[in-house]
Every structure is written in C-alpha cells, then in structure tokens.
Scaffold this motif. Sequence first.
Motif, PDB file in Angstrom:
ATOM      1  N   GLU A   3       0.854  -1.188   0.000  1.00 22.42           N
ATOM      2  CA  GLU A   3       0.000   0.000   0.000  1.00 22.42           C
ATOM      3  C   GLU A   3       0.891   1.239   0.000  1.00 22.42           C
ATOM      4  O   GLU A   3       2.111   1.129   0.126  1.00 22.42           O
ATOM      5  N   GLN A   4       0.294   2.411  -0.125  1.00 20.14           N
ATOM      6  CA  GLN A   4       1.065   3.656  -0.147  1.00 20.14           C
ATOM      7  C   GLN A   4       1.863   3.788   1.146  1.00 20.14           C
ATOM      8  O   GLN A   4       1.352   3.531   2.232  1.00 20.14           O
ATOM      9  N   VAL A   5       3.139   4.173   1.003  1.00 23.12           N
ATOM     10  CA  VAL A   5       3.995   4.356   2.173  1.00 23.12           C
ATOM     11  C   VAL A   5       4.802   5.639   2.017  1.00 23.12           C
ATOM     12  O   VAL A   5       5.092   6.081   0.901  1.00 23.12           O
ATOM     13  N   ASP A   6       5.162   6.221   3.151  1.00 28.87           N
ATOM     14  CA  ASP A   6       6.077   7.353   3.186  1.00 28.87           C
ATOM     15  C   ASP A   6       7.417   6.836   3.662  1.00 28.87           C
ATOM     16  O   ASP A   6       7.496   6.108   4.661  1.00 28.87           O
ATOM     17  N   VAL A   7       8.477   7.191   2.935  1.00 27.40           N
ATOM     18  CA  VAL A   7       9.818   6.719   3.232  1.00 27.40           C
ATOM     19  C   VAL A   7      10.735   7.929   3.347  1.00 27.40           C
ATOM     20  O   VAL A   7      10.707   8.817   2.487  1.00 27.40           O
ATOM     21  N   VAL A   8      11.555   7.964   4.394  1.00 26.98           N
ATOM     22  CA  VAL A   8      12.541   9.028   4.546  1.00 26.98           C
ATOM     23  C   VAL A   8      13.912   8.420   4.299  1.00 26.98           C
ATOM     24  O   VAL A   8      14.301   7.443   4.946  1.00 26.98           O
ATOM     25  N   VAL A   9      14.626   8.988   3.331  1.00 25.13           N
ATOM     26  CA  VAL A   9      15.980   8.546   2.995  1.00 25.13           C
ATOM     27  C   VAL A   9      16.853   9.795   3.038  1.00 25.13           C
ATOM     28  O   VAL A   9      16.789  10.627   2.131  1.00 25.13           O
ATOM     29  N   GLY A  10      17.654   9.948   4.101  1.00 26.26           N
ATOM     30  CA  GLY A  10      18.431  11.179   4.265  1.00 26.26           C
ATOM     31  C   GLY A  10      17.480  12.362   4.311  1.00 26.26           C
ATOM     32  O   GLY A  10      16.464  12.332   5.009  1.00 26.26           O
ATOM     33  N   PRO A  11      17.745  13.408   3.526  1.00 18.78           N
ATOM     34  CA  PRO A  11      16.876  14.585   3.539  1.00 18.78           C
ATOM     35  C   PRO A  11      15.624  14.444   2.665  1.00 18.78           C
ATOM     36  O   PRO A  11      14.779  15.329   2.642  1.00 18.78           O
ATOM     37  N   TRP A  12      15.489  13.332   1.968  1.00 15.68           N
ATOM     38  CA  TRP A  12      14.362  13.154   1.046  1.00 15.68           C
ATOM     39  C   TRP A  12      13.187  12.504   1.745  1.00 15.68           C
ATOM     40  O   TRP A  12      13.325  11.485   2.421  1.00 15.68           O
ATOM     41  N   LYS A  13      12.016  13.084   1.530  1.00 16.70           N
ATOM     42  CA  LYS A  13      10.766  12.518   2.031  1.00 16.70           C
ATOM     43  C   LYS A  13       9.997  12.030   0.807  1.00 16.70           C
ATOM     44  O   LYS A  13       9.499  12.828   0.023  1.00 16.70           O
ATOM     45  N   LEU A  14       9.941  10.716   0.655  1.00 20.61           N
ATOM     46  CA  LEU A  14       9.357  10.112  -0.530  1.00 20.61           C
ATOM     47  C   LEU A  14       8.018   9.468  -0.196  1.00 20.61           C
ATOM     48  O   LEU A  14       7.864   8.852   0.855  1.00 20.61           O
ATOM     49  N   ARG A  15       7.069   9.609  -1.094  1.00 21.73           N
ATOM     50  CA  ARG A  15       5.783   8.907  -0.982  1.00 21.73           C
ATOM     51  C   ARG A  15       5.733   7.912  -2.134  1.00 21.73           C
ATOM     52  O   ARG A  15       5.879   8.286  -3.293  1.00 21.73           O
ATOM     53  N   VAL A  16       5.541   6.647  -1.800  1.00 23.80           N
ATOM     54  CA  VAL A  16       5.551   5.574  -2.793  1.00 23.80           C
ATOM     55  C   VAL A  16       4.160   4.959  -2.887  1.00 23.80           C
ATOM     56  O   VAL A  16       3.586   4.558  -1.876  1.00 23.80           O
ATOM     57  N   SER A  17       3.628   4.902  -4.115  1.00 24.39           N
ATOM     58  CA  SER A  17       2.301   4.334  -4.354  1.00 24.39           C
ATOM     59  C   SER A  17       2.407   3.223  -5.388  1.00 24.39           C
ATOM     60  O   SER A  17       3.151   3.334  -6.362  1.00 24.39           O
ATOM     61  N   LEU A  18       1.648   2.173  -5.183  1.00 26.90           N
ATOM     62  CA  LEU A  18       1.580   1.054  -6.120  1.00 26.90           C
ATOM     63  C   LEU A  18       0.398   1.284  -7.044  1.00 26.90           C
ATOM     64  O   LEU A  18      -0.722   1.516  -6.596  1.00 26.90           O
ATOM     65  N   MET A  19       0.670   1.258  -8.353  1.00 23.52           N
ATOM     66  CA  MET A  19      -0.372   1.503  -9.341  1.00 23.52           C
ATOM     67  C   MET A  19      -0.301   0.429 -10.416  1.00 23.52           C
ATOM     68  O   MET A  19       0.279   0.648 -11.481  1.00 23.52           O
ATOM     69  N   GLY A  20      -0.860  -0.725 -10.112  1.00 24.42           N
ATOM     70  CA  GLY A  20      -0.873  -1.821 -11.074  1.00 24.42           C
ATOM     71  C   GLY A  20       0.511  -2.378 -11.318  1.00 24.42           C
ATOM     72  O   GLY A  20       1.119  -2.927 -10.418  1.00 24.42           O
ATOM     73  N   THR A  21       1.012  -2.194 -12.526  1.00 25.25           N
ATOM     74  CA  THR A  21       2.311  -2.762 -12.894  1.00 25.25           C
ATOM     75  C   THR A  21       3.463  -1.779 -12.720  1.00 25.25           C
ATOM     76  O   THR A  21       4.550  -2.001 -13.241  1.00 25.25           O
ATOM     77  N   LYS A  22       3.227  -0.685 -11.978  1.00 28.71           N
ATOM     78  CA  LYS A  22       4.311   0.259 -11.709  1.00 28.71           C
ATOM     79  C   LYS A  22       4.151   0.858 -10.319  1.00 28.71           C
ATOM     80  O   LYS A  22       3.081   0.780  -9.719  1.00 28.71           O
ATOM     81  N   VAL A  23       5.241   1.411  -9.829  1.00 25.80           N
ATOM     82  CA  VAL A  23       5.201   2.191  -8.597  1.00 25.80           C
ATOM     83  C   VAL A  23       5.464   3.641  -8.970  1.00 25.80           C
ATOM     84  O   VAL A  23       6.208   3.929  -9.909  1.00 25.80           O
ATOM     85  N   VAL A  24       4.827   4.543  -8.255  1.00 22.09           N
ATOM     86  CA  VAL A  24       5.051   5.970  -8.459  1.00 22.09           C
ATOM     87  C   VAL A  24       5.717   6.501  -7.198  1.00 22.09           C
ATOM     88  O   VAL A  24       5.210   6.293  -6.086  1.00 22.09           O
ATOM     89  N   VAL A  25       6.868   7.144  -7.368  1.00 14.32           N
ATOM     90  CA  VAL A  25       7.623   7.703  -6.254  1.00 14.32           C
ATOM     91  C   VAL A  25       7.582   9.220  -6.391  1.00 14.32           C
ATOM     92  O   VAL A  25       7.991   9.765  -7.417  1.00 14.32           O
ATOM     93  N   ARG A  26       7.065   9.874  -5.360  1.00 12.77           N
ATOM     94  CA  ARG A  26       6.976  11.341  -5.343  1.00 12.77           C
ATOM     95  C   ARG A  26       7.941  11.876  -4.302  1.00 12.77           C
ATOM     96  O   ARG A  26       8.003  11.369  -3.183  1.00 12.77           O
ATOM     97  N   ASN A  27       8.667  12.918  -4.683  1.00 15.08           N
ATOM     98  CA  ASN A  27       9.635  13.553  -3.789  1.00 15.08           C
ATOM     99  C   ASN A  27       9.030  14.824  -3.232  1.00 15.08           C
ATOM    100  O   ASN A  27       8.637  15.703  -3.985  1.00 15.08           O
TER     101      ASN A  27
END
Length: 74
Positions: A3-27
Amino acid sequence: MTEQVDVVVGPWKLRVSLMGTKVVVRNGGPKVVGGEVGLGVGGTGSFGEASGDKVTVRAVVVDGDSAVLEFGTE
C-alpha cells in the motif's frame, strides 16, 4: 510494500504508491519543489540536489499486488 507508504531517505521525504504494474515515487523533501517518477520492474529513478547529493530508487519486483524497492544515496 502493498500500500502507499512514506519513506525518509536522508533529507528526502518520498511517498511511494503502487499503481498496477508500476510504482510511483513522489519527492516532497524540504529543499525540493517536488518531482515524480514511475517505475516498472527493473526501473531506476533518482532525485538530486545542486550539491550533488542524490537518492536512487530501483523497482526490484512489481507484480500488481506488491512491490519490492531498493533505495540508495550518493
């Protein structure tokens, strides 16, 4: 991920969403106006700063119901 998750990697706050056969990563990090990449299996995307710092995301598995991603920084 399954499911959609928020991930913090260093200074980046990423939101990751699953959309069928791809993932969308928003910064939405504190120093960034924003950005988005869509990744299928084996796809790689990155976000960077003028300083040269960068976060990279690789879609290892995307099967419609779940995804496995690898994150790295430089």
